[in-house]
Scaffold this active site. Structure first.
Site, PDB file in Angstrom:
ATOM      1  CB  VAL A   1      -0.834  -0.023   1.309  1.00 20.51           C
ATOM      2  CG1 VAL A   1      -1.923  -1.297   1.299  1.00 20.51           C
ATOM      3  CG2 VAL A   1      -0.211  -0.108   2.615  1.00 20.51           C
TER       4      VAL A   1
ATOM      5  CG  HIS B   1      -3.889  -6.153  -0.136  1.00 20.49           C
ATOM      6  ND1 HIS B   1      -3.101  -6.689   0.449  1.00 20.49           N
ATOM      7  CD2 HIS B   1      -4.784  -7.016  -0.405  1.00 20.49           C
ATOM      8  CE1 HIS B   1      -3.284  -8.079   0.330  1.00 20.49           C
ATOM      9  NE2 HIS B   1      -4.273  -8.150  -0.171  1.00 20.49           N
TER      10      HIS B   1
ATOM     11  CB  SER C   1       4.648 -14.561   3.343  1.00 21.94           C
ATOM     12  OG  SER C   1       3.227 -13.952   3.402  1.00 21.94           O
TER      13      SER C   1
ATOM     14  CG  ASN D   1      10.714 -14.641  -0.129  1.00 23.99           C
ATOM     15  OD1 ASN D   1      11.556 -14.711   0.741  1.00 23.99           O
ATOM     16  ND2 ASN D   1       9.528 -14.433   0.053  1.00 23.99           N
TER      17      ASN D   1
ATOM     18  CD  GLU E   1      13.692 -16.562   5.578  1.00 21.87           C
ATOM     19  OE1 GLU E   1      13.556 -17.609   6.131  1.00 21.87           O
ATOM     20  OE2 GLU E   1      14.522 -15.787   6.203  1.00 21.87           O
TER      21      GLU E   1
ATOM     22  CB  CYS F   1     -16.003   9.819   3.801  1.00 17.92           C
ATOM     23  SG  CYS F   1     -17.080  10.083   5.227  1.00 17.92           S
TER      24      CYS F   1
HETATM   25  P1  OAD Z   1       4.826 -10.759   4.379  1.00 13.83           P
HETATM   26  O1  OAD Z   1       5.347  -9.880   5.375  1.00 13.83           O
HETATM   27  O2  OAD Z   1       3.651 -11.832   4.930  1.00 13.83           O
HETATM   28  O3  OAD Z   1       6.121 -11.515   3.540  1.00 13.83           O
HETATM   29  C1  OAD Z   1       7.047 -10.784   3.177  1.00 13.83           C
HETATM   30  C2  OAD Z   1       8.049 -11.768   2.448  1.00 13.83           C
HETATM   31  O4  OAD Z   1       9.356 -10.736   1.968  1.00 13.83           O
HETATM   32  C3  OAD Z   1       8.456 -12.815   3.251  1.00 13.83           C
HETATM   33  O5  OAD Z   1       8.330 -14.117   2.454  1.00 13.83           O
HETATM   34  C4  OAD Z   1       9.956 -12.634   3.174  1.00 13.83           C
HETATM   35  O6  OAD Z   1      10.772 -13.729   3.171  1.00 13.83           O
HETATM   36  C5  OAD Z   1      10.359 -11.805   2.146  1.00 13.83           C
HETATM   37  N1  OAD Z   1      11.337 -10.968   2.303  1.00 13.83           N
HETATM   38  C6  OAD Z   1      11.895 -10.211   3.511  1.00 13.83           C
HETATM   39  N2  OAD Z   1      12.965  -9.293   3.253  1.00 13.83           N
HETATM   40  C7  OAD Z   1      13.006  -9.051   1.797  1.00 13.83           C
HETATM   41  C8  OAD Z   1      13.937  -8.721   0.918  1.00 13.83           C
HETATM   42  N3  OAD Z   1      14.868  -7.746   1.310  1.00 13.83           N
HETATM   43  N4  OAD Z   1      13.779  -9.092  -0.420  1.00 13.83           N
HETATM   44  C9  OAD Z   1      12.760  -9.894  -0.627  1.00 13.83           C
HETATM   45  N5  OAD Z   1      11.977 -10.471  -0.177  1.00 13.83           N
HETATM   46  C10 OAD Z   1      12.040 -10.361   1.315  1.00 13.83           C
HETATM   47  O7  OAD Z   1       4.307  -9.810   3.368  1.00 13.83           O
HETATM   48  P2  OAD Z   1       3.331 -10.140   2.115  1.00 13.83           P
HETATM   49  O8  OAD Z   1       3.323 -11.119   1.366  1.00 13.83           O
HETATM   50  O9  OAD Z   1       3.188  -8.885   1.190  1.00 13.83           O
HETATM   51  O10 OAD Z   1      -2.201  -7.386   4.208  1.00 13.83           O
HETATM   52  O11 OAD Z   1       1.783  -9.880   2.946  1.00 13.83           O
HETATM   53  C11 OAD Z   1       0.688  -9.987   2.220  1.00 13.83           C
HETATM   54  C12 OAD Z   1      -0.440  -9.298   3.112  1.00 13.83           C
HETATM   55  O12 OAD Z   1      -0.370  -9.662   4.543  1.00 13.83           O
HETATM   56  C13 OAD Z   1      -0.123  -7.726   3.150  1.00 13.83           C
HETATM   57  O13 OAD Z   1      -0.640  -7.209   2.045  1.00 13.83           O
HETATM   58  C14 OAD Z   1      -0.795  -7.313   4.448  1.00 13.83           C
HETATM   59  C15 OAD Z   1      -0.335  -8.299   5.616  1.00 13.83           C
HETATM   60  O14 OAD Z   1      -1.173  -8.566   6.468  1.00 13.83           O
HETATM   61  C16 OAD Z   1      -3.123  -6.725   4.653  1.00 13.83           C
HETATM   62  O15 OAD Z   1      -2.778  -5.813   5.431  1.00 13.83           O
HETATM   63  C17 OAD Z   1      -4.538  -7.101   4.273  1.00 13.83           C
END
Ligand code: OAD
Length: 227
Positions: A84, A100, A171, A195, A197, A108
């Site tokens: 976001v 998202h 993730s 990634n 991980e 509002c």
């Molecule tokens: P996550 O925090 O779940 O996952 C982040 C991913 O990025 C993990 O798999 C890490 O291994 C990886 N990571 C960390 N550092 C990195 C780097 N320097 N380069 C590449 N990868 C790296 O985040 P999202 O998958 O985006 O939603 O999460 C999905 C949604 O869950 C978000 O949009 C948010 C959250 O809750 C809402 O708020 C609705």
């Protein structure tokens, strides 16, 4: 040119200093999503939710797009993002599908109008609508809410029709965004994951680049150039 589509998550912005949600230093280690990122939480305590968003807006306002955002922008592909923070747009990507929402938009809860708001820090918490003085909420998708229909449909259409589906820094555990790599794979795309991980996407990926986003995207581009 290959028909490439990119899906990004919080990991692509990690090197800009914006914390991810999961993992060792993730936001969900110290904060509870059910208290901050659900419609119920907002109904119960809009001030608390807005304080958290105000803090994140301050962090994001100080962040700059990193090398990964910039390299991805040069690929001229559509980027589907769960983020976001607006950093893909700031890096110059022309077409970004925000699944998202965007932290710089507000909606509002009374009159339903949605508009941009870049005030950092917010003068009043919770902020009020400039049209009707109703209670504003961040125009983001919370847990338990539907994704914007147009954005999701377009993302699915792109996943079904691309040749390469590049996934960076997610993730993959939040749906429906996390399903898109599987949709792409099912429809014949090569899936590439960047990634550091392992994730559920790793299992179906044709190529896995176990690097941070900046190094990973650079390697991806090199691989593409050598094909
Ligand atoms: P996550 O925090 O779940 O996952 C982040 C991913 O990025 C993990 O798999 C890490 O291994 C990886 N990571 C960390 N550092 C990195 C780097 N320097 N380069 C590449 N990868 C790296 O985040 P999202 O998958 O985006 O939603 O999460 C999905 C949604 O869950 C978000 O949009 C948010 C959250 O809750 C809402 O708020 C609705």
């Amino acid at each position: 040119m290959l028909n490439l589509v990119v899906l990004t998550g919080a990991g692509v912005s990690a090197e800009s200093g914006i914390p991810t949600f999961r993992g060792k230093e993730g936001l969900w280690k110290n904060f509870k999503p059910e208290e901050l990122a659900t419609p119920e939480a907002f109904r119960k305590n809009p001030k608390l939710v807005w304080e958290w968003y105000d803090w994140r807006r301050q962090l994001i306002s100080k962040a700059e797009p990193n090398k990964a955002h910039k390299l991805l922008a040069q690929l001229n592909a559509v980027i589907i993002t769960q983020n976001v923070d607006g950093l893909h747009q700031r890096a110059g990507t022309k077409k970004v599908i925000e699944l998202h929402g965007n932290i710089w938009r507000v909606r509002c809860t009374s009159c339903g109008k949605e508009y941009e708001n870049y005030e950092v820090p917010l003068r009043e918490i919770p902020p009020k609508c400039k049209f009707c003085n109703g209670l504003l909420r961040p125009a983001v998708v919370w847990f338990g809410e539907s994704l914007p229909m147009d954005a999701l449909e377009e993302a699915e259409r792109l996943a079904k029709s691309c040749e390469v589906f590049l996934v960076v820094g997610t993730s993959g555990v939040v749906y429906p965004a996390g399903l898109l790599p599987f949709v792409a794979k099912e429809h014949g795309a090569k899936v590439v994951e960047i990634n550091p991980e392992s994730t559920p996407i790793s299992e179906i990926a044709d190529i896995v680049i176990r690097e941070k986003a900046s190094v990973g995207v650079e390697k991806f581009i090199q691989t593409m150039l050598n094909l």
